[in-house]
Design a protein around this motif. Structure first.
Motif, mmCIF file in Angstrom:
data_model
loop_
_atom_site.group_PDB
_atom_site.id
_atom_site.type_symbol
_atom_site.label_atom_id
_atom_site.label_comp_id
_atom_site.label_asym_id
_atom_site.label_seq_id
_atom_site.Cartn_x
_atom_site.Cartn_y
_atom_site.Cartn_z
ATOM 1 N N PHE A 258 0.828 -1.210 0.000
ATOM 2 C CA PHE A 258 0.000 0.000 0.000
ATOM 3 C C PHE A 258 0.862 1.261 0.000
ATOM 4 N N PHE A 259 1.804 1.352 0.924
ATOM 5 C CA PHE A 259 2.595 2.576 1.061
ATOM 6 C C PHE A 259 3.542 2.795 -0.121
ATOM 7 N N PHE A 260 4.149 1.722 -0.616
ATOM 8 C CA PHE A 260 5.125 1.887 -1.689
ATOM 9 C C PHE A 260 4.480 2.178 -3.034
ATOM 10 N N SER A 261 3.206 1.886 -3.181
ATOM 11 C CA SER A 261 2.519 2.231 -4.427
ATOM 12 C C SER A 261 2.571 3.733 -4.668
ATOM 13 N N ARG A 262 2.479 4.505 -3.604
ATOM 14 C CA ARG A 262 2.562 5.965 -3.718
ATOM 15 C C ARG A 262 4.001 6.465 -3.632
ATOM 16 N N TYR A 263 4.774 5.898 -2.733
ATOM 17 C CA TYR A 263 6.159 6.337 -2.518
ATOM 18 C C TYR A 263 6.983 6.240 -3.799
ATOM 19 N N ALA A 264 6.726 5.221 -4.611
ATOM 20 C CA ALA A 264 7.490 5.004 -5.840
ATOM 21 C C ALA A 264 7.347 6.156 -6.828
ATOM 22 N N LEU A 265 6.271 6.929 -6.721
ATOM 23 C CA LEU A 265 6.025 8.040 -7.642
ATOM 24 C C LEU A 265 6.567 9.366 -7.124
ATOM 25 N N LEU A 266 7.148 9.363 -5.932
ATOM 26 C CA LEU A 266 7.647 10.601 -5.330
ATOM 27 C C LEU A 266 9.166 10.656 -5.251
ATOM 28 N N VAL A 267 9.834 9.525 -5.449
ATOM 29 C CA VAL A 267 11.292 9.486 -5.345
ATOM 30 C C VAL A 267 11.921 9.832 -6.691
ATOM 31 N N ALA A 268 13.236 10.000 -6.687
ATOM 32 C CA ALA A 268 13.985 10.242 -7.922
ATOM 33 C C ALA A 268 15.051 9.158 -8.071
ATOM 34 N N PRO A 269 15.077 8.470 -9.217
ATOM 35 C CA PRO A 269 14.137 8.621 -10.334
ATOM 36 C C PRO A 269 12.773 8.003 -10.021
ATOM 37 N N ILE A 270 11.720 8.596 -10.626
ATOM 38 C CA ILE A 270 10.373 8.035 -10.465
ATOM 39 C C ILE A 270 10.394 6.595 -10.969
ATOM 40 N N ASN A 271 9.754 5.705 -10.204
ATOM 41 C CA ASN A 271 9.866 4.284 -10.510
ATOM 42 C C ASN A 271 8.478 3.677 -10.724
ATOM 43 N N TYR A 272 8.051 3.660 -11.992
ATOM 44 C CA TYR A 272 6.723 3.129 -12.311
ATOM 45 C C TYR A 272 6.667 1.610 -12.136
ATOM 46 N N THR A 273 7.799 0.952 -12.342
ATOM 47 C CA THR A 273 7.839 -0.496 -12.126
ATOM 48 C C THR A 273 7.588 -0.816 -10.661
ATOM 49 N N LEU A 274 8.201 -0.033 -9.782
ATOM 50 C CA LEU A 274 8.013 -0.230 -8.343
ATOM 51 C C LEU A 274 6.570 0.046 -7.944
ATOM 52 N N CYS A 275 5.968 1.053 -8.561
ATOM 53 C CA CYS A 275 4.573 1.370 -8.265
ATOM 54 C C CYS A 275 3.656 0.212 -8.657
ATOM 55 N N SER A 276 3.835 -0.304 -9.867
ATOM 56 C CA SER A 276 2.949 -1.369 -10.358
ATOM 57 C C SER A 276 3.102 -2.653 -9.550
ATOM 58 N N VAL A 277 4.338 -2.988 -9.182
ATOM 59 C CA VAL A 277 4.532 -4.232 -8.446
ATOM 60 C C VAL A 277 3.947 -4.136 -7.041
ATOM 61 N N ASN A 278 3.965 -2.946 -6.470
ATOM 62 C CA ASN A 278 3.394 -2.800 -5.133
ATOM 63 C C ASN A 278 1.872 -2.846 -5.151
ATOM 64 N N ILE A 279 1.290 -2.408 -6.250
ATOM 65 C CA ILE A 279 -0.158 -2.576 -6.393
ATOM 66 C C ILE A 279 -0.498 -4.066 -6.437
ATOM 67 N N ALA A 280 0.308 -4.822 -7.200
ATOM 68 C CA ALA A 280 0.099 -6.272 -7.281
ATOM 69 C C ALA A 280 0.360 -6.942 -5.934
ATOM 70 N N LEU A 281 1.426 -6.503 -5.249
ATOM 71 C CA LEU A 281 1.754 -7.077 -3.941
ATOM 72 C C LEU A 281 0.640 -6.812 -2.937
ATOM 73 N N PHE A 282 0.116 -5.607 -2.971
ATOM 74 C CA PHE A 282 -0.982 -5.268 -2.068
ATOM 75 C C PHE A 282 -2.176 -6.196 -2.303
ATOM 76 N N GLY A 283 -2.503 -6.425 -3.576
ATOM 77 C CA GLY A 283 -3.645 -7.274 -3.888
ATOM 78 C C GLY A 283 -3.451 -8.718 -3.459
ATOM 79 N N SER A 284 -2.289 -9.303 -3.793
ATOM 80 C CA SER A 284 -2.054 -10.715 -3.474
ATOM 81 C C SER A 284 -1.919 -10.937 -1.968
ATOM 82 N N SER A 285 -1.215 -10.028 -1.294
ATOM 83 C CA SER A 285 -1.024 -10.182 0.152
ATOM 84 C C SER A 285 -2.328 -9.949 0.911
ATOM 85 N N ALA A 286 -3.110 -8.974 0.437
ATOM 86 C CA ALA A 286 -4.404 -8.715 1.076
ATOM 87 C C ALA A 286 -5.327 -9.926 0.934
ATOM 88 N N TRP A 287 -5.209 -10.635 -0.192
ATOM 89 C CA TRP A 287 -6.007 -11.849 -0.399
ATOM 90 C C TRP A 287 -5.682 -12.892 0.673
#
Length: 299
Positions: A258-287
């Protein structure tokens, strides 16, 4: 003679009049020149005043815009430090979960697949936290701690399996671990040479990717990829028995996603791969977390 004298007298009498006319003409011209200069300098003064006013307005507008942007950055949604700290605390929760499980849970609950992935994951993210901008030492510390905690979990799981006659399974795990370590070492040692060769080859898009700040030759790429392994491990075990799910571990993983989905878009360099994987991680772990909570507390 008389005529000459007369003409001379007439000229003498006319001279003052001509001089006066000339002086009057000069005076009028000077007045006109003075009026022109006054208007000229008046116009220039007004122009300068208008320019100063415009510059002042522009500076004021720029200052206002900068103040708004700064205020925007300080809101919790755009505050890099807030999200980085929250993500680090969730990471510490994961380390704490491993330590808690080591003290309270049976080693039969340890998932060797997940433990191995977490070792790689935390090793890469410890490095990532040092090089990302802004640097996140709290996150680096939690991942270094997690490496030690997961190593202990791996030790417990291997000892348990050996005690229960599962030597073949242990040997298979050790072979996979050795192959992974060898591949990682080869990438670390050979990566810079391959990157340099690709960049200097001027291959267009390929060279641009090789030289990218978050490209495949940087930890900014591989740290998120290791997190994809965590998500993959979770997705591969969606039907895992709930008695083998660690409540503490999956709570920490869910919060991390949850937290890294947003954090990945605020750091430098912006990391869209990190954002997408954390969305997936949030979903699978929440399951898994939801299944565990339902089985233990709602059934």
């Amino acid at each position: 003679m008389i005529a000459a004298t007369t003409i001379s007298r007439m000229a003498s009498s006319q001279a003052p009049k001509v001089l006066r006319l000339r002086l009057a003409g000069n005076s009028t011209s000077q007045v006109k020149n003075n009026n022109y200069m006054k208007r000229y300098f008046s116009d220039k003064t007004k122009e300068a005043a208008n320019t100063t006013a415009k510059e002042s307005t522009s500076s004021s507008t720029a200052a206002t815009t900068a103040a708004k942007e700064e205020a925007k950055k300080t809101t919790w949604w755009n505050n890099t430090a807030w999200w980085g700290t929250a993500g680090a605390m969730a990471g510490w929760g994961m380390s704490g979960a491993a330590i808690y499980d080591a003290l309270e849970s049976s080693p039969e609950l340890i998932s060797l697949n997940m433990t191995g992935v977490l070792l790689v994951y935390s090793s890469l993210f410890a490095r990532w936290a040092f090089v990302v901008k802004p640097q996140n030492l709290l996150l680096a510390g939690c991942h270094i701690t997690n490496v030690g905690a997961q190593m202990n979990q791996l030790r417990r799981a291997v000892e348990y399996k050996k005690e229960n006659g599962k030597d073949d399974e242990v040997d298979d795990i050790m072979k996979k671990a050795g192959a992974t370590a060898a591949a990682g070492a080869a990438c670390v040692l050979g990566g810079p040479m391959v990157q340099s060769a690709l960049v200097n080859a001027n291959l267009g898009f390929v060279s641009s990717i090789a030289a990218a700040e978050a490209g495949p030759f940087t930890v900014h790429f591989w740290a998120p990829m290791s997190k994809w392994m965590i998500s993959g491990a979770s997705f591969m075990e969606l039907d895992r028995p709930t008695e083998k799910i660690s409540l503490a571990q999956y709570t920490a993983l869910t919060m991390t996603g949850f937290f890294f989905s947003r954090y990945a878009l605020l750091v430098a360099p912006i990391n869209y791969t990190l954002c997408s994987v954390n969305i997936a991680l949030f979903g699978s772990s929440a399951w898994h977390l939801g299944r565990k909570i339902k089985a233990d507390f709602l059934s």
